[in-house]
Design a protein around this motif. Structure first.
Motif, PDB file in Angstrom:
ATOM      1  N   GLY A  52       0.798  -1.221   0.000  1.00  0.00           N
ATOM      2  CA  GLY A  52       0.000   0.000   0.000  1.00  0.00           C
ATOM      3  C   GLY A  52       0.832   1.272   0.000  1.00  0.00           C
ATOM      4  N   LEU A  53       2.071   1.172   0.457  1.00  0.00           N
ATOM      5  CA  LEU A  53       2.976   2.325   0.444  1.00  0.00           C
ATOM      6  C   LEU A  53       3.610   2.531  -0.925  1.00  0.00           C
ATOM      7  CD1 LEU A  53       4.820   1.763   3.841  1.00  0.00           C
ATOM      8  CD2 LEU A  53       2.967   3.371   3.372  1.00  0.00           C
ATOM      9  N   GLY A  54       3.496   1.506  -1.789  1.00  0.00           N
ATOM     10  CA  GLY A  54       4.063   1.606  -3.127  1.00  0.00           C
ATOM     11  C   GLY A  54       5.277   0.734  -3.362  1.00  0.00           C
ATOM     12  N   VAL A  55       5.610  -0.110  -2.396  1.00  0.00           N
ATOM     13  CA  VAL A  55       6.758  -1.000  -2.539  1.00  0.00           C
ATOM     14  C   VAL A  55       6.476  -2.013  -3.648  1.00  0.00           C
ATOM     15  CG1 VAL A  55       8.105  -2.789  -1.362  1.00  0.00           C
ATOM     16  CG2 VAL A  55       7.456  -0.701  -0.141  1.00  0.00           C
ATOM     17  N   ARG A  56       7.448  -2.223  -4.529  1.00  0.00           N
ATOM     18  CA  ARG A  56       7.268  -3.119  -5.680  1.00  0.00           C
ATOM     19  C   ARG A  56       7.589  -4.571  -5.350  1.00  0.00           C
ATOM     20  NH1 ARG A  56       4.980  -1.457 -10.294  1.00  0.00           N
ATOM     21  NH2 ARG A  56       6.419  -2.784 -11.369  1.00  0.00           N
ATOM     22  N   ARG A  57       8.622  -4.818  -4.549  1.00  0.00           N
ATOM     23  CA  ARG A  57       8.996  -6.167  -4.130  1.00  0.00           C
ATOM     24  C   ARG A  57       9.211  -6.162  -2.632  1.00  0.00           C
ATOM     25  NH1 ARG A  57      13.578  -6.358  -8.095  1.00  0.00           N
ATOM     26  NH2 ARG A  57      12.411  -5.830  -9.935  1.00  0.00           N
TER      27      ARG A  57
END
Length: 81
Positions: A52-57
């Motif tokens: 939800g924070l935008g982390v991809r992996r």
């Protein structure tokens, strides 16, 4: 870029974890930057928060991904052992 949330990894208080969450969100908003994160990821909820924070992996504690597929879609992340 790989980010480690040491506050979550070390079980620090909510204020410290929230400060790191805001920093991770800001880093994820940098255009052209792909962010990997880990540290304290011991549950599906923790995976979903990072997604939800935008982390991809997301680097997860071994076995956490075996419990069930998260509803947040974080299960689409690349798993490496």
């Amino acid at each position: 870029m790989h980010v480690v949330d040491l506050s979550s990894a070390l079980g620090e208080d909510e204020a410290a974890r929230e400060a790191n969450a805001q920093a991770i969100r800001a880093i994820c908003q940098v255009e052209g930057l792909s962010v990997d994160a880990g540290g304290g990821v011991r549950s599906i909820d923790a995976m979903c928060r990072l997604a939800g924070l935008g982390v991809r992996r997301i680097a997860i504690r071994y076995g956490a991904h075996r419990r069930h597929v998260p509803a947040c879609g974080a299960g689409r992340a690349t798993h490496r052992h």
